[in-house]
Design a protein around this motif. Structure first.
Motif, short mmCIF file in Angstrom:
data_model
loop_
_atom_site.label_atom_id
_atom_site.label_comp_id
_atom_site.label_asym_id
_atom_site.label_seq_id
_atom_site.Cartn_x
_atom_site.Cartn_y
_atom_site.Cartn_z
N VAL A 42 -12.22 -30.85 106.47
CA VAL A 42 -12.21 -30.22 107.80
C VAL A 42 -11.46 -28.88 107.80
O VAL A 42 -11.93 -27.89 108.39
CB VAL A 42 -11.57 -31.18 108.84
N ILE A 43 -10.31 -28.82 107.13
CA ILE A 43 -9.45 -27.62 107.25
C ILE A 43 -10.19 -26.32 106.89
O ILE A 43 -10.18 -25.37 107.68
CB ILE A 43 -8.13 -27.81 106.45
N PRO A 44 -10.89 -26.25 105.75
CA PRO A 44 -11.57 -24.98 105.43
C PRO A 44 -12.64 -24.61 106.47
O PRO A 44 -12.81 -23.43 106.80
CB PRO A 44 -12.23 -25.25 104.07
N PHE A 66 -7.21 -31.22 112.26
CA PHE A 66 -7.52 -30.14 113.21
C PHE A 66 -6.28 -29.35 113.60
O PHE A 66 -6.35 -28.16 113.89
CB PHE A 66 -8.29 -30.65 114.44
N ALA A 67 -5.10 -30.01 113.60
CA ALA A 67 -3.90 -29.33 114.09
C ALA A 67 -3.45 -28.20 113.16
O ALA A 67 -3.06 -27.13 113.62
CB ALA A 67 -2.77 -30.34 114.26
N GLN A 102 1.15 -38.57 121.46
CA GLN A 102 1.25 -38.67 120.00
C GLN A 102 0.71 -37.41 119.30
O GLN A 102 1.33 -36.87 118.39
CB GLN A 102 0.45 -39.90 119.56
N VAL A 103 -0.45 -36.95 119.77
CA VAL A 103 -1.05 -35.77 119.14
C VAL A 103 -0.16 -34.55 119.37
O VAL A 103 0.12 -33.76 118.46
CB VAL A 103 -2.48 -35.52 119.69
N TYR A 110 4.31 -30.27 113.17
CA TYR A 110 3.70 -29.40 112.16
C TYR A 110 4.10 -27.93 112.39
O TYR A 110 4.07 -27.13 111.47
CB TYR A 110 2.17 -29.51 112.19
N ALA A 111 4.46 -27.60 113.65
CA ALA A 111 4.69 -26.20 113.99
C ALA A 111 6.16 -25.77 113.88
O ALA A 111 6.48 -24.64 114.24
CB ALA A 111 4.19 -25.94 115.42
N VAL A 112 7.03 -26.62 113.38
CA VAL A 112 8.46 -26.27 113.48
C VAL A 112 8.80 -24.93 112.81
O VAL A 112 9.67 -24.22 113.29
CB VAL A 112 9.42 -27.36 112.93
#
Ligand code: AMP
Length: 431
Positions: A42-44, A66-67, A102-103, A110-112
């Motif tokens: 998915v990422i690419p 996706f995040a 949760q999402v 992930y964004a820290v």
């Protein structure tokens, strides 16, 4: 629709997928050593700006799939958030309150290393809208929302969707099957025409296919190869208190499983249940800590060899036992610890074999099962078995969705037929 196949999907690492250093640093901290198969595929595609429809279950690592690229895109976007009024850039729609939180928590984690430059907000029903309105002031980069509350907030002018660049529809099959269709249409009407859409769905029912054709622009289709997908099906049957043994006996007789491993919470309960099953014509052996080691070994060997059809065990059988091709594990009592749930069900569906984990829950188990689901990041549909239907009020309450359940359509007769259908394909239907 094009299909992407990544031959060495599991061997790639996050750097090869094109992720930037603030994300890579975080993944190292989280000890994510390599992308899951869904992430590798998915990422690419997301980074390349493609629309996509991906078949993925909870637990496959799809949130990060996706995040991570969404965060990367937003970190580079010049039109990012706050100065833009009450606008949102990345919108993630989910079916339940718990999932929204949760999402959003995962995305924030992930964004820290973006040091607060990407704002993520979760909005969902059942709590005060005022706090959410305050959080949305000045706009947000990523909004994770359940559809009903989002529409309410839009009508109060707390948020505007005109500048959404990426829309993620998580658990699309669930959302559509629980009757969110009207709300989704209302939301789609408010979104800009040009946007990237990422659709995640555990299965591909007709409604999802129709959505793909109508809304997505030449989407990439990503379906995990069967070897990537979990081969263990988890199902939950609700039952009235006092009817569990009868339901268990019914299931064993109906399906004639070669081997059935049943978990209870106490040594005494093993014997007690074995006696009750015996009265119903089912012979079962017990496996618990009060038996001598020799007896335990013998029982286990006989069970593995298929000489014992039904084994009732405490959690001493939950960890590490490797019973080849064990077709079914049943939680007659729910385990006290959520992690034991995973250990128990992991006895079936091992090494790529198909397997089934059933949990029988009555009114008293309901809240504890929700805790088990939450801790294990699961959400399972509550089902019923014909002849063992539970009181209607309980049935509705057991569906953990962000809006009242639609009443089943049609007459009682049709409803009954549906349950019979469930019975007919109880055996390994993948939800
Ligand atoms: P999800 O399917 O998004 O609910 O993720 C299931 C669990 O897998 C979560 O606890 C994630 O933190 C974890 N997870 C996701 N991706 C990875 C990865 N690449 N390596 C290890 N754990 C992961």
């Amino acid at each position: 629709m094009s299909t992407v196949k990544t031959p060495n999907a599991t061997s790639s690492n996050f750097t090869e997928l094109g992720l930037i250093s603030p994300l890579l640093a975080r993944l190292t901290e989280l000890k994510y050593q390599q992308p899951t198969p869904i992430q590798a595929q998915v990422i690419p595609c997301v980074l390349a700006g493609r629309d996509l429809i991906a078949g993925a279950n909870t637990g496959s690592g799809k949130t990060a799939a996706f995040a991570l690229p969404l965060l990367q895109q937003l970190s580079k976007a010049s039109n990012s958030k706050s100065s833009q009024g009450n606008y949102v850039t990345g919108l993630i729609l989910v079916p339940t309150r718990e999932l929204a939180k949760q999402v959003a928590d995962s995305i924030k984690s992930y964004a820290v290393h973006f040091n607060g430059s990407i704002k993520t907000v979760a909005v969902f029903g059942g709590v005060s809208a005022n706090t959410q309105m305050l959080a949305l002031r000045g706009g947000t980069d990523i909004l994770v929302a359940t559809p009903g509350r989002l529409l309410d907030l839009i009508s109060s002018n707390a948020i505007k969707l005109d500048r959404v660049t990426t829309l993620v529809l998580d658990e699309a099959d669930r959302m559509l099957s629980f009757g969110f269709t009207e709300e989704l249409s209302a939301l789609f009407a408010l979104l800009p025409k040009k946007k990237q859409i990422l659709l995640f769905s555990a299965t591909f029912p007709e409604q999802v296919k129709a959505l793909t054709q109508e809304l997505l622009n030449d989407p990439v289709e990503i379906q995990l190869q069967s070897s990537d997908a979990s081969t263990l099906v988890q199902r939950v049957f609700t039952v009235n208190k006092g009817q569990k043994t009868a339901l268990l006996a019914h299931l064993i007789k109906l399906h004639q499983w070669q081997q059935t491993l049943i978990f209870v919470n106490a040594k005494k309960s093993c014997n007690h249940l074995a006696e009750k099953l015996a009265k119903r014509g089912i012979s079962a052996e017990v496996f618990h800590g009060d038996k001598g080691q020799g007896a335990r070994n013998r029982v286990l060997e006989a069970f593995k060899a298929g000489e014992i059809q039904v084994l009732i065990a405490t959690d001493i059988a939950a960890r590490g036992l490797d019973i080849e091709k064990l077709p079914v594990v049943i939680n007659f009592d729910l385990p006290r610890s959520p992690s034991d749930y995973m250990h128990r069900i992991g006895r079936s569906g091992r090494a790529g074999e198909v397997g089934l984990a059933l949990s029988l829950i009555d009114h008293e188990d309901y809240h504890h099962f929700k805790v088990i689901e939450k801790k294990n990041k699961l959400r399972l549909e509550r089902e019923q078995v014909a002849g063992f239907e539970v009181a209607e009020a309980y049935n509705e309450a057991s569906f953990n969705v962000d809006k009242p359940m639609a009443k089943p359509e049609g007459s009682g007769k049709k409803k009954r037929k549906d349950h019979e259908q469930i019975n007919a394909d109880i055996w390994l239907r993948k939800d």
